[in-house]
Design an enzyme around this catalytic site. Structure first.
Site, PDB file in Angstrom:
ATOM      1  N   ALA A   1       2.468   1.443   5.952  1.00  0.00           N
ATOM      2  CA  ALA A   1       2.056   0.955   7.263  1.00  0.00           C
ATOM      3  C   ALA A   1       1.274  -0.349   7.129  1.00  0.00           C
ATOM      4  O   ALA A   1       0.805  -0.882   8.127  1.00  0.00           O
ATOM      5  CB  ALA A   1       1.208   2.000   7.983  1.00  0.00           C
ATOM      6  N   HIS A   2       1.120  -0.836   5.889  1.00  0.00           N
ATOM      7  CA  HIS A   2       0.341  -2.043   5.624  1.00  0.00           C
ATOM      8  C   HIS A   2       1.172  -2.971   4.752  1.00  0.00           C
ATOM      9  O   HIS A   2       1.479  -2.630   3.612  1.00  0.00           O
ATOM     10  CB  HIS A   2      -0.963  -1.701   4.885  1.00  0.00           C
ATOM     11  CG  HIS A   2      -1.757  -0.597   5.490  1.00  0.00           C
ATOM     12  ND1 HIS A   2      -2.606   0.211   4.761  1.00  0.00           N
ATOM     13  CD2 HIS A   2      -1.838  -0.160   6.768  1.00  0.00           C
ATOM     14  CE1 HIS A   2      -3.175   1.090   5.554  1.00  0.00           C
ATOM     15  NE2 HIS A   2      -2.723   0.893   6.785  1.00  0.00           N
ATOM     16  N   GLN A   3       1.538  -4.120   5.281  1.00  0.00           N
ATOM     17  CA  GLN A   3       2.313  -5.103   4.512  1.00  0.00           C
ATOM     18  C   GLN A   3       1.510  -6.394   4.464  1.00  0.00           C
ATOM     19  O   GLN A   3       0.999  -6.843   5.497  1.00  0.00           O
ATOM     20  CB  GLN A   3       3.681  -5.335   5.153  1.00  0.00           C
ATOM     21  CG  GLN A   3       4.498  -4.071   5.336  1.00  0.00           C
ATOM     22  CD  GLN A   3       4.253  -3.380   6.668  1.00  0.00           C
ATOM     23  OE1 GLN A   3       4.112  -4.033   7.700  1.00  0.00           O
ATOM     24  NE2 GLN A   3       4.185  -2.051   6.671  1.00  0.00           N
TER      25      GLN A   3
ATOM     26  N   HIS B   1       0.842  -1.199   0.000  1.00  0.00           N
ATOM     27  CA  HIS B   1       0.000   0.000   0.000  1.00  0.00           C
ATOM     28  C   HIS B   1       0.883   1.258   0.000  1.00  0.00           C
ATOM     29  O   HIS B   1       0.878   2.047   0.954  1.00  0.00           O
ATOM     30  CB  HIS B   1      -0.917   0.040   1.226  1.00  0.00           C
ATOM     31  CG  HIS B   1      -2.148  -0.802   1.088  1.00  0.00           C
ATOM     32  ND1 HIS B   1      -3.054  -0.956   2.116  1.00  0.00           N
ATOM     33  CD2 HIS B   1      -2.637  -1.541   0.054  1.00  0.00           C
ATOM     34  CE1 HIS B   1      -4.043  -1.750   1.728  1.00  0.00           C
ATOM     35  NE2 HIS B   1      -3.803  -2.125   0.480  1.00  0.00           N
TER      36      HIS B   1
END
Length: 625
Positions: free
Chosen positions: A561-563, A394
């Site tokens: 911040a999103h994996q 993201h």
């Protein structure tokens, strides 16, 4: 000595250098050994006469140069392509340590920015999650690796069904650190790699919780479900027609336990997004959150909630698990899952002192996160061409909107407004617009350094800035290095870059419509627009220039911040690492419940979906017993 000389060159002259160097040294120690060795090598090189000759034309180490010459030498380092990543790493380390450390409200850097520092109303009686010190060998019914969104849920469900459960968390407890509300300290202790985790080329800064409670302890409380259309597509991909309905039931259960509720009001940062959208006649959503408080205290929750109000797994599912008899242990890093005869036998781990630990169990639930679970699987003998692949981040960048009045992006509910105007630009891919809370360290990190005075001037209006972010649902993929290090390799795909540009262009329009005096992007070479010059033509030109730069390979500062997706579920063994219930193909008793299991990018903040998938996967695991 060389690190001190770099700090001296990068930060303003009145900063507390001793405190900054001490914090920078601590953050450097938090990096993985191979990254630390690389930076220490560069520091050593810069401290030699040969390094000085390379950068300044003088046969003197960096520390022997006067301050202005050191600045010039560092800027020359940035122009040397093989050393540009080192330049970025060292300047970011110095800036984050300087502005994130502080010595209280009287600190000169904080004072000049109008930043109040930690609050003084933190209660002393916030409940602390009970933790257990493990013996060298232990036998239980199930081991849960990781205590965040997926691990917390799995631990509670397993324990409530009567299983003896041990939760092993690689990171530290958070309560004492959260209570101090200091940015650099919290990032250094509670985030992966001390908050300095990044892609191998430093093109994407990666924020990932690495403490008890994982990302739920430090995230911004946004609690979103997958769009219904995407849930249906995932169900089709997995060959499970009932998937969307199963997920919806799991969402209901999770939202009830977390007390998810729609925000009642916006802080000034979020109000910019809401007001700008209203002025443009664009739709804006008020976000559901799992944190009930809505006053100025909320702005510090990225350091862990000091008040115990945010319904992270620490205050919900992990407490449920402990109440049902589970144990939770911090600073215990699992190295591998032991497998024999095609079935799980337990895990090997090390504690914070480096002591070897063995936990025997017929069930192992992995929830170490999309950046660490693939490495554990690989060291455990799992072989799949998809392991560590299909990594989605993201990719996110920001437009900074500067106002004539205080915004104070460090105060109040962190995310409460969402604009989805650009979310579906092409078959569900696009970018959503939110805001980011921003304390001084993160703001300093986001501004490219081109000299101490210039950087300080760029950061000076921090108190009057709103931070509008565009978050792209990426179709492009990255990967984790195929070695024990698991380095992140990720390049912004042109398809996703075009969507990100549209989102950033929209964010600029929102900021100016809300009354900003100027908007600026995070490109290394300044790209901004003053309100006095803004009209339909200049706004179109700004968006076009953002798109042109990204298309040419010159991305702005990017964050993630999103994996997700690095050990994805799939209908067939040939297409993924996990089956549609989250179990590892070919190994009985091994299940994954973190975002690495996602079949693709979620397009929304993933916490709630991780928890719903963990509910579904754990229930499936229990049904097979």
């Amino acid at each position: 000595m060389t690190l001190t000389s770099i700090v001296d060159a990068v930060v303003p002259p009145d900063a507390d250098r001793a405190a900054i160097v001490a914090r920078a040294t601590g953050l450097l120690a938090a990096l993985p050994a191979h990254k630390r060795r690389s930076l220490v090598f560069v520091l050593t090189l810069l401290g030699t006469p040969i390094g000085g000759l390379l950068l300044s034309g003088r046969l003197r180490g960096l520390a022997a140069l006067h301050r202005a010459a050191r600045e010039s030498a560092l800027l020359r380092l940035e122009r040397l392509a093989p050393l540009r990543a080192a330049f970025d790493a060292l300047t970011r380390l110095a800036l984050f340590s300087a502005y994130g450390t502080g010595g209280g409200s009287g600190d000169p850097l904080w004072r000049d920015l109008g930043y109040p520092g930690p609050r003084h109303d933190v209660p002393a009686d916030v409940p602390v999650l009970p933790l257990t010190v493990l013996p060298p060998r232990l036998a239980v019914d199930a081991v849960v690796v990781g205590s965040g969104a997926g691990g917390g849920v799995a631990a509670a469900l397993l324990a409530e069904h009567g299983l003896r459960v041990a939760v092993l968390e690689a990171g530290p407890p958070l309560e004492a650190i959260a209570a101090r509300q200091r940015e650099a300290e919290a990032f250094g202790a509670l985030y992966l790699e001390g908050g300095l985790c990044a892609s191998a080329d430093l093109g994407v800064s990666i924020l990932a919780g690495a403490c008890v409670g994982g990302g739920t302890s430090v995230n911004w409380s946004t609690s979103l479900r997958l769009p219904a259309s995407l849930a249906a597509r995932w169900g089709s991909t997995l060959g499970r027609p009932a998937f969307a309905a199963e997920l919806a039931a799991a969402y209901d259960a999770v939202e009830t336990r977390l007390g998810v509720q729609t925000a009642r009001e916006h802080n000034r940062n979020n109000a910019v997004l809401a007001d700008g959208c209203a002025a443009l006649n664009w739709k804006v959503r008020t976000l559901p959150r799992n944190a009930p408080c809505e006053d100025e205290r909320c702005g510090y929750c990225g350091f862990g909630c000091a008040y115990g109000n945010k319904r992270s797994t620490v205050t919900t599912y992990l407490r449920d698990a402990v109440h049902a008899g589970a144990t939770v242990s911090a600073n215990v890093r699992v190295t591998r899952v032991r497998v024999a005869g095609g079935a799980v036998r337990g895990v090997d781990a090390v504690d914070g002192a480096g002591n070897a630990l063995v936990v025997d169990a017929p069930l192992v639930v992995l929830a170490a996160g999309a950046l660490r679970t693939p490495g554990i699987l690989a060291r455990s003998g799992v072989r799949s061409p998809h392991l560590g692949r299909h990594l989605h981040l993201h990719p996110t960048s920001a437009v900074v909107a500067e106002f004539d009045e205080p915004i104070e992006a460090w105060h109040g509910p962190m995310q409460s407004a969402l604009c989805e105007r650009f979310a579906d630009l092409d078959e569900g891919f696009g970018a959503v617009l939110e805001v980011a809370p921003a304390h001084p360290g993160i703001q300093a990190l986001g501004i490219p350094w081109a000299g101490a005075a210039e950087h300080a001037a760029e950061l000076a209006p921090a108190r009057s800035r709103a931070i509008l972010i565009a978050i792209a649902r990426d179709r492009g993929e990255g990967r984790l290095g195929g070695n024990a290090r698991g380095d992140v390799h990720y390049q912004l795909d042109p398809y996703d870059g075009a969507h990100l540009a549209r989102g950033l262009g929209g964010a600029a329009r929102i900021g100016l419509a809300a009354g900003a005096r100027a908007v600026r992007t995070l490109f290394r070479h300044r790209l901004a627009l003053e309100r006095a010059d803004a009209d339909a033509g200049t706004l179109d030109a700004l968006e076009a220039e953002i798109g042109r730069r990204i298309a040419s390979g010159t991305a702005p500062a990017l964050f993630s911040a999103h994996q997700m997706g690095s050990a994805r579920m799939a209908a067939r063994t040939d297409d993924g690492v996990l089956d549609p219930d989250g179990s590892v193909h070919g190994i009985a008793g091994l299940t994954v419940v973190d975002a690495s299991a996602f079949p693709g990018a979620s397009g929304v903040n993933p916490m709630l979906t991780i928890m719903a998938l963990a509910t579904r996967a754990t229930n499936a695991l229990l049904a097979r017993r």
